[in-house]
Design an enzyme around this catalytic site. Sequence first.
Site, PDB file in Angstrom:
ATOM      1  CG  HIS A 170       9.793  14.579  -4.536  1.00 52.36           C
ATOM      2  ND1 HIS A 170       9.271  14.337  -5.790  1.00 52.36           N
ATOM      3  CD2 HIS A 170       9.538  13.458  -3.815  1.00 52.36           C
ATOM      4  CE1 HIS A 170       8.740  13.128  -5.821  1.00 52.36           C
ATOM      5  NE2 HIS A 170       8.888  12.574  -4.619  1.00 52.36           N
ATOM      6  CD  GLU A 171      11.606  12.250  -0.577  1.00 58.81           C
ATOM      7  OE1 GLU A 171      10.682  11.767   0.096  1.00 58.81           O
ATOM      8  OE2 GLU A 171      11.930  11.787  -1.682  1.00 58.81           O
ATOM      9  CG  HIS A 174       6.072  12.450  -0.782  1.00 55.69           C
ATOM     10  ND1 HIS A 174       5.022  12.076  -1.587  1.00 55.69           N
ATOM     11  CD2 HIS A 174       7.200  12.101  -1.450  1.00 55.69           C
ATOM     12  CE1 HIS A 174       5.490  11.514  -2.699  1.00 55.69           C
ATOM     13  NE2 HIS A 174       6.813  11.530  -2.650  1.00 55.69           N
ATOM     14  CE1 TYR A 185       3.966   7.697  -3.220  1.00 62.06           C
ATOM     15  CE2 TYR A 185       4.929   5.607  -2.599  1.00 62.06           C
ATOM     16  CZ  TYR A 185       5.039   6.855  -3.167  1.00 62.06           C
ATOM     17  OH  TYR A 185       6.251   7.264  -3.690  1.00 62.06           O
ATOM     18  CD  GLU A 194       6.434   9.910  -5.987  1.00 62.17           C
ATOM     19  OE1 GLU A 194       7.309  10.619  -6.495  1.00 62.17           O
ATOM     20  OE2 GLU A 194       6.452   9.560  -4.800  1.00 62.17           O
ATOM     21  CG  ASP A 267       7.046   3.101  -9.032  1.00 61.22           C
ATOM     22  OD1 ASP A 267       7.352   3.360  -7.849  1.00 61.22           O
ATOM     23  OD2 ASP A 267       6.826   3.972  -9.895  1.00 61.22           O
ATOM     24  CG  HIS A 272       8.364   7.007  -8.226  1.00 63.07           C
ATOM     25  ND1 HIS A 272       7.988   6.011  -7.358  1.00 63.07           N
ATOM     26  CD2 HIS A 272       8.865   8.004  -7.467  1.00 63.07           C
ATOM     27  CE1 HIS A 272       8.257   6.387  -6.117  1.00 63.07           C
ATOM     28  NE2 HIS A 272       8.788   7.596  -6.142  1.00 63.07           N
TER      29      HIS A 272
HETATM   30 ZN    ZN Z   1       8.092  10.809  -4.037  1.00 64.67          ZN
END
Ligand code: ZN
Lengths: 348, 97
Positions: A170-171, A174, A185, A194, A267, A272
Amino acid sequence: MSCCHNPIHCILPPYILDRMAESDDPKVRAIAVAAIARSASLRATRTTLAQMPAMAAIPSAVGKKERLVYDLKNRGSSFLPGTLVRREGGAKSKDPAVNEAYDYSGLTYDFYLKLFNRNSLDDRGMTLISSVHVARKYNNAFWNGEQMAYGDGDGVIFTRFTKSIDVVGHELTHGVVTHTCNLDYKNESGALNEHFADVFGSLIKQWKKKQTAAKADWLIGPDIMAPGAKAKALRTFKDEPAYTGDPYLGDDPQPKHLKDKYTGGDDSGGVHINSGIPNHAFFLVATTIGGNAWDKAGRIWYRTMLALNQKSDFNQMVSMSTQSAATLFGNNSPEHKAVIKAWKTVGF
Amino acid sequence: MDIRKLRFRVSGGFAGVIRGTEVDGSALDAGERRALLAHAHDGSARDSHARDAQVYAFEMDTSDGPVRIEFDDNTLPEDLAALVDRLSAASGPIKGK
Ligand SMILES: [Zn+2]
């Protein structure tokens, strides 16, 4: 009197160095970026690099898989990256967090190279930099625009964030998004950012485990939950909550249908939270097509990620993924129909 | 400027969980109050390149009216770090708004 300690920087004006940093030759890029990086204080360099993703991508000198793992020794993120503890080809560490960051970033590199012929996050051999032991009992992992940073968790709710392949995938995804469509974002574009990170994080895990779409758990973060958490994962692609009534996490806030979209400001506009809607659509596409999700659904989504832009919203995601399915597999193909039906099911 | 009420919210992060707590201004010690007032005009100070950083929002009812300031893991001023730790520990899950 100013004193230049870097001969390359002394000789070449900044605009030449900038152009060199974007060269297709990894050796030229490596020299230029090293020269730029040495020429300023860390903070000043980071500010400059952060404004230019092409420069922020510290190129691998050899233009292939190159990983660096740093130990931040529980200091705050302003001290990133920390002390270098393992480099490409280096011996295994005694520290599991170091080895997980190394192994799973390598796995992510292999996934993108083998399936999509993508050479690292920027497709130009960017070095994968990870820092572990970020801050103290830090319940988080993040991508700072240049590298991954992983906390150890508090041991009650979360354990170390390197433990889950899908978290590392996931990271790093990005990073891929940063170097492709670079979705803003916030709000819907942020939820898509996301979403792509969750999709490819999950696909990397399925690919590693050789799981078909039918066999996969479709969960995000099951391996980072500590014994004190009631929740067994943080997110699920399925049409059910990942958790309810968790004393720390509360109730899973992710909607799986457009009518339940979160419209508040927390958020960053629910990046998310609302990712649950496209996540569920992807799950429907993958399970309807069947087989390995990375083979067809993954290809449709990868092509879509490259085609979107910074401001893309859910509607553009729907039309672009539908178009991608038709281009890759044909108009009215089962794959094309699966994408149309999935988006309809989640409210489009 | 006097702080009468402080609402603290943490959102984002990889987990995407929203947690928060509310305290009276009288529950802040002198150092915490000084740090908050020193940053009262910071507005939304976010690192636009960070992904999955936790977002810390402070909403204050003050003698000069409402004040809202916001930071993330990469922009949180050092003099607010201890207060964030204390309020995070006192926070519970809340609904997003
Ligand atoms: Zn993320």
